[in-house]
Design a protein around this motif. Structure first.
Motif, mmCIF file in Angstrom:
data_model
loop_
_atom_site.group_PDB
_atom_site.id
_atom_site.type_symbol
_atom_site.label_atom_id
_atom_site.label_comp_id
_atom_site.label_asym_id
_atom_site.label_seq_id
_atom_site.Cartn_x
_atom_site.Cartn_y
_atom_site.Cartn_z
ATOM 1 N N ILE A 1 15.510 65.791 -45.264
ATOM 2 C CA ILE A 1 15.563 67.241 -45.050
ATOM 3 C C ILE A 1 15.700 67.589 -43.567
ATOM 4 O O ILE A 1 15.756 68.756 -43.210
ATOM 5 N N ALA B 1 21.675 67.019 -50.348
ATOM 6 C CA ALA B 1 20.910 67.791 -51.325
ATOM 7 C C ALA B 1 20.969 67.100 -52.685
ATOM 8 O O ALA B 1 19.962 66.965 -53.381
ATOM 9 N N ARG C 1 18.785 64.003 -52.568
ATOM 10 C CA ARG C 1 17.359 64.349 -52.664
ATOM 11 C C ARG C 1 16.955 64.648 -54.101
ATOM 12 O O ARG C 1 15.903 64.231 -54.566
ATOM 13 N N LEU D 1 16.699 70.835 -63.632
ATOM 14 C CA LEU D 1 17.792 71.792 -63.786
ATOM 15 C C LEU D 1 19.003 71.362 -62.964
ATOM 16 O O LEU D 1 20.096 71.866 -63.147
ATOM 17 N N LEU D 2 18.777 70.429 -62.053
ATOM 18 C CA LEU D 2 19.887 69.921 -61.240
ATOM 19 C C LEU D 2 20.525 68.692 -61.871
ATOM 20 O O LEU D 2 21.435 68.100 -61.306
ATOM 21 N N MET E 1 23.340 73.399 -63.171
ATOM 22 C CA MET E 1 22.520 74.585 -63.441
ATOM 23 C C MET E 1 21.754 74.972 -62.182
ATOM 24 O O MET E 1 21.342 74.109 -61.422
ATOM 25 N N THR F 1 8.511 79.648 -47.501
ATOM 26 C CA THR F 1 8.087 78.302 -47.894
ATOM 27 C C THR F 1 8.698 77.917 -49.238
ATOM 28 O O THR F 1 9.142 76.778 -49.442
ATOM 29 N N GLU F 2 8.715 78.907 -50.126
ATOM 30 C CA GLU F 2 9.285 78.693 -51.451
ATOM 31 C C GLU F 2 10.767 78.290 -51.354
ATOM 32 O O GLU F 2 11.229 77.390 -52.057
ATOM 33 N N THR G 1 11.021 74.836 -50.124
ATOM 34 C CA THR G 1 10.668 73.900 -51.196
ATOM 35 C C THR G 1 11.842 73.693 -52.149
ATOM 36 O O THR G 1 12.199 72.558 -52.484
ATOM 37 N N LEU G 2 12.449 74.813 -52.567
ATOM 38 C CA LEU G 2 13.583 74.717 -53.496
ATOM 39 C C LEU G 2 14.716 73.894 -52.886
ATOM 40 O O LEU G 2 15.323 73.058 -53.548
ATOM 41 N N ARG G 3 14.959 74.132 -51.608
ATOM 42 C CA ARG G 3 16.019 73.376 -50.931
ATOM 43 C C ARG G 3 15.650 71.895 -50.867
ATOM 44 O O ARG G 3 16.483 71.032 -51.110
ATOM 45 N N ALA G 4 14.376 71.601 -50.529
ATOM 46 C CA ALA G 4 13.945 70.206 -50.454
ATOM 47 C C ALA G 4 14.128 69.530 -51.808
ATOM 48 O O ALA G 4 14.594 68.393 -51.885
ATOM 49 N N LEU G 5 13.827 70.244 -52.888
ATOM 50 C CA LEU G 5 13.973 69.669 -54.229
ATOM 51 C C LEU G 5 15.425 69.371 -54.560
ATOM 52 O O LEU G 5 15.706 68.697 -55.540
ATOM 53 N N GLY G 6 16.335 69.896 -53.742
ATOM 54 C CA GLY G 6 17.745 69.562 -53.944
ATOM 55 C C GLY G 6 18.616 70.730 -54.364
ATOM 56 O O GLY G 6 19.804 70.559 -54.606
ATOM 57 N N PHE G 7 18.042 71.939 -54.465
ATOM 58 C CA PHE G 7 18.886 73.091 -54.792
ATOM 59 C C PHE G 7 19.785 73.401 -53.602
ATOM 60 O O PHE G 7 19.307 73.494 -52.470
ATOM 61 N N PRO G 8 21.085 73.523 -53.835
ATOM 62 C CA PRO G 8 21.994 73.802 -52.721
ATOM 63 C C PRO G 8 21.850 75.242 -52.222
ATOM 64 O O PRO G 8 21.265 76.088 -52.909
ATOM 65 N N ARG G 9 22.421 75.491 -51.057
ATOM 66 C CA ARG G 9 22.356 76.832 -50.470
ATOM 67 C C ARG G 9 22.836 77.900 -51.444
ATOM 68 O O ARG G 9 22.275 78.981 -51.534
ATOM 69 N N ILE H 1 15.622 73.902 -43.609
ATOM 70 C CA ILE H 1 14.596 73.471 -44.568
ATOM 71 C C ILE H 1 13.262 73.173 -43.884
ATOM 72 O O ILE H 1 12.210 73.642 -44.309
ATOM 73 N N VAL H 2 13.340 72.402 -42.810
ATOM 74 C CA VAL H 2 12.103 71.981 -42.150
ATOM 75 C C VAL H 2 11.344 73.179 -41.592
ATOM 76 O O VAL H 2 10.135 73.312 -41.778
#
Ligand SMILES: Nc1ncnc2c1ncn2[C@@H]1O[C@H](COP(=O)(O)OP(=O)(O)OP(=O)(O)O)[C@@H](O)[C@H]1O
Ligand SMILES: [Mg+2]
Lengths: 229, 388
Positions: free
Chosen positions: A61, A85, A88, A116-117, B1, B286-287, B290-298, B381-382
């Motif tokens: 990240i 992304a 990750r 969901l990804l 999704m 922060t949320e 977190t979503l971005r860290a989980l891998g959700f793209p921009r 993200i950071v």
């Protein structure tokens, strides 16, 4: 025994500095570090020594100034933003100090989020979520919102979310930092189980020597450099 | 999704007070937007319903309304004998030579004077207007100083109720009936015997001729022939077109007024939405990290916040349309600019207006949410994760 297999994390000559105006603050200077598959590593060191920075780089990240990080067969320091992304989503599980659950989603939905990804069907997602909630012992709380759970329970949900995609590595930045002794103990036991029972590789930043004790390996970070204890 | 819709929806629900307040601002704009559309719609519906498409109105060339028009008697007799005119059940042609005059009457409430149309009618006048039905009393006897008043006039003007007496054209006229003309413009008229009226107003010529076409498709040929005839100085219009033209000036004014008000108000509402959405983004840094860290793209983050803003706009739209729907209970009376007479009509809501209003509200939501959503999607993200 871990030394026999290929390391899962291979860090070479890693450097990172922050710039504040004209001032350059070196945080990491030429780090070399290998972590074997199935290892439980604790990163320690004084505040501001760059533990979180190193962890963020490993988790993909943050971006390095120099050097390379290879996780499994992927050199993540070469990946572009959207590739990173995607990587990750499938390869790293995050555990945060303040759990970072989404407050408007239930425990179930929080855990389902990383799925969901993927291309999994609703049914398959359900099976995965149920399975990991069982691992962390919170299957009966799946319809609760984070605000209806204790800190320890929230962290267990967060751990379920971190492992639901079955990633290769788990990164945890002070996972017990916000918890009381008993809850912290539970979380550490759970992480220990993930390593021994599920063969996960865990990299944990901590200030707490008791937490570090659970790890197989403790590394100290000081003045941008790593040392073995 | 991507991030599930429930995420956006529940965030709006979680801060429902802010959501309702912001949506109310947008609702106000949608209300104004819908109300002016409803007003224009009501006006045009009233005027268009007044006409019937197989009726033809003959006016003197380049007169915009019956009030300004004059058709000489010799031209009238020529026009009376055209083959396109339909014949009624009684064997008489369905054609009326009418006189249309404006008079000034005082309102029952407030004594304010206002213009009212007086129509001198012919034997066929009533048959040509199927929307007009006698509601109380009877029709005026030919050759008498009697009138019937449209329901709207009868209710709102002094001396126009059943049994009351009006004074105009230096004579007294007894109101012997009240007619119901639905929501057409005739409701705002007073009708009496044409020849009596021509005498009273000392008018030697008719104002207009109205007739029913035997075959409605024959109109274009008829128009071309009549307007090309060197002995005639008249212009032929379908009655529907005539009334639509009448409403055009007013409708245009309403549209411009509506547009100006809507634009001014919507700036405020969009700013409101932007502020709310910026606050939403700031509260959830922060949320987002977190979503971005989980891998959700921009683009997932962008979509989630845009959807939130669209939903917010839609809330405002629904509120606004609901409020506007109550306007249907109100009847407006205004000056018909083409004839300078009173015209009563109501706010009219239809699906096209509902659809346009909701679309407009969603567009406001989008405009208001675009910048905040963009900011959310561009976060580092950071840094986002550090912001605890
Ligand atoms: N965005 C930034 N801009 C400038 N300096 C930064 C930024 N992020 C981190 N730093 C600096 O980098 C250094 C290392 O930060 P880091 O968060 O990695 O430390 P840490 O070891 O995790 O500390 P702690 O134990 O307090 O969490 C600190 O001196 C910090 O001030
Ligand atoms: Mg730290």
């Amino acid at each position: 025994m871990a030394e026999v297999s290929e390391p899962i994390v291979r860090i070479r000559n890693l450097s990172k500095a922050y710039r504040r105006g004209t001032q350059v603050i070196p945080v990491l200077t030429g780090i070399n570090f290998d972590i074997a598959r199935g290892e439980f590593v604790a990163l320690m060191g004084p505040s501001g020594s760059g533990k979180s920075t190193l962890l963020n780089l490993i988790a993909g990240i943050d971006s390095a100034d120099q050097g390379s990080i290879q996780i499994g067969d992927v050199e993540i320091t070469r990946l572009g933003e959207s590739e990173l992304a995607r990587w990750r989503a499938g390869s790293v599980g995050f555990i945060f100090q303040f759990y970072n659950l989404i407050p408007v989603l239930t425990a179930y939905e929080n855990v389902e989020l990383p799925l969901l990804l993927t291309h999994l069907s609703r049914r398959e997602r359900h099976e995965h979520v149920e399975a990991v909630l069982n691992v962390v012992g919170l299957a009966d709380r799946m319809d609760h919102y984070p605000s209806q759970l204790s800190g320890g329970q929230q962290q267990r949900v967060a751990i379920a979310r971190a492992i639901v995609t079955d990633p290769e590595i788990l990164v945890a930045d002070e996972p017990t930092g916000d918890l009381d002794r008993v809850s912290a103990e539970e979380i550490l036991l759970l992480m220990d189980r993930l390593v021994h029972e599920f063969g996960k590789t865990v990299i944990m930043v901590t200030h707490d020597p008791r937490a570090a004790e659970k790890a197989h390996l403790i590394r100290h970070l000081e003045k941008g450099e790593l040392s073995v204890t | 999704m991507g991030i599930p819709y429930s995420y956006s929806f529940r965030n709006l629900w979680t801060r429902r007070l802010t959501t309702v307040l912001t949506a109310s601002g947008m609702a106000l704009v949608v209300f104004v937007f819908a109300a002016t559309l409803m007003l224009t719609e009501g006006l045009q519906k009233t005027l268009v319903q007044t006409g019937s498409s197989d009726n033809v109105v003959l006016l003197r060339k380049s007169s915009n309304s019956e009030v300004q028009s004059a058709v000489e008697r010799d031209q009238a007799s020529l026009l009376e004998s055209q083959p396109e005119i339909a014949v009624g059940a009684d064997g008489e042609p369905l054609l009326a030579k009418e006189l249309v005059v404006l008079i000034n009457l005082k309102k029952r409430v407030g004594d304010k004077p206002s213009n009212v149309i007086i129509r001198g009618i012919d034997a066929a006048s009533l048959k040509l207007r199927p929307a007009v039905r006698l509601k109380e009393g009877r029709m005026p006897r030919p050759g008498s100083a009697e009138v019937v008043a449209g329901e709207s006039v009868s209710r709102r003007f002094k001396g126009c109720g059943l049994g009351e007496t009006l004074r105009f054209g230096m004579r007294d006229w007894r109101v012997v009936g009240v007619f119901d003309a639905g929501s057409t413009g005739f409701s705002s008229e007073i009708w009496g015997d044409r020849d009596q009226m021509m005498q009273a107003f000392r008018r030697p010529v008719y104002s207009s001729i109205i007739f029913r076409l035997r075959d409605t498709t024959a109109f274009d040929a008829y128009k071309a022939r009549v307007e090309g005839d060197p002995r005639l100085t008249v212009e032929a219009k379908r009655e529907t077109q005539y009334y639509l033209d009448q409403s055009e000036a007013m409708a245009k004014f309403l549209r411009i007024l509506g547009l100006v008000l809507t634009v001014i108000f919507s700036i405020g509402a969009v700013i409101g939405a932007t502020i709310t959405m910026y606050a939403a983004v700031a509260n959830r840094v922060t949320e987002i990290g977190t979503l971005r860290a989980l891998g959700f793209p921009r683009k997932s983050i962008l979509a989630a916040f845009i959807i939130e803003a669209l939903l917010l706009g839609l809330c405002g739209g629904i509120l606004g349309v609901c409020a506007a729907s109550f306007m249907q209970l109100i009847t407006i009376s205004t000056m018909n600019w083409a004839s300078f007479s009173e015209l009563a009509f109501s706010f009219t809501l239809n699906f096209s207006i509902i659809w346009k209003s909701l679309l407009f509200s969603v567009v406001m939501g989008f405009v208001g949410g675009a910048l905040p959503a963009l900011r959310a999607s561009r976060m580092n993200i950071v840094e986002a994760l550090r912001a605890t």
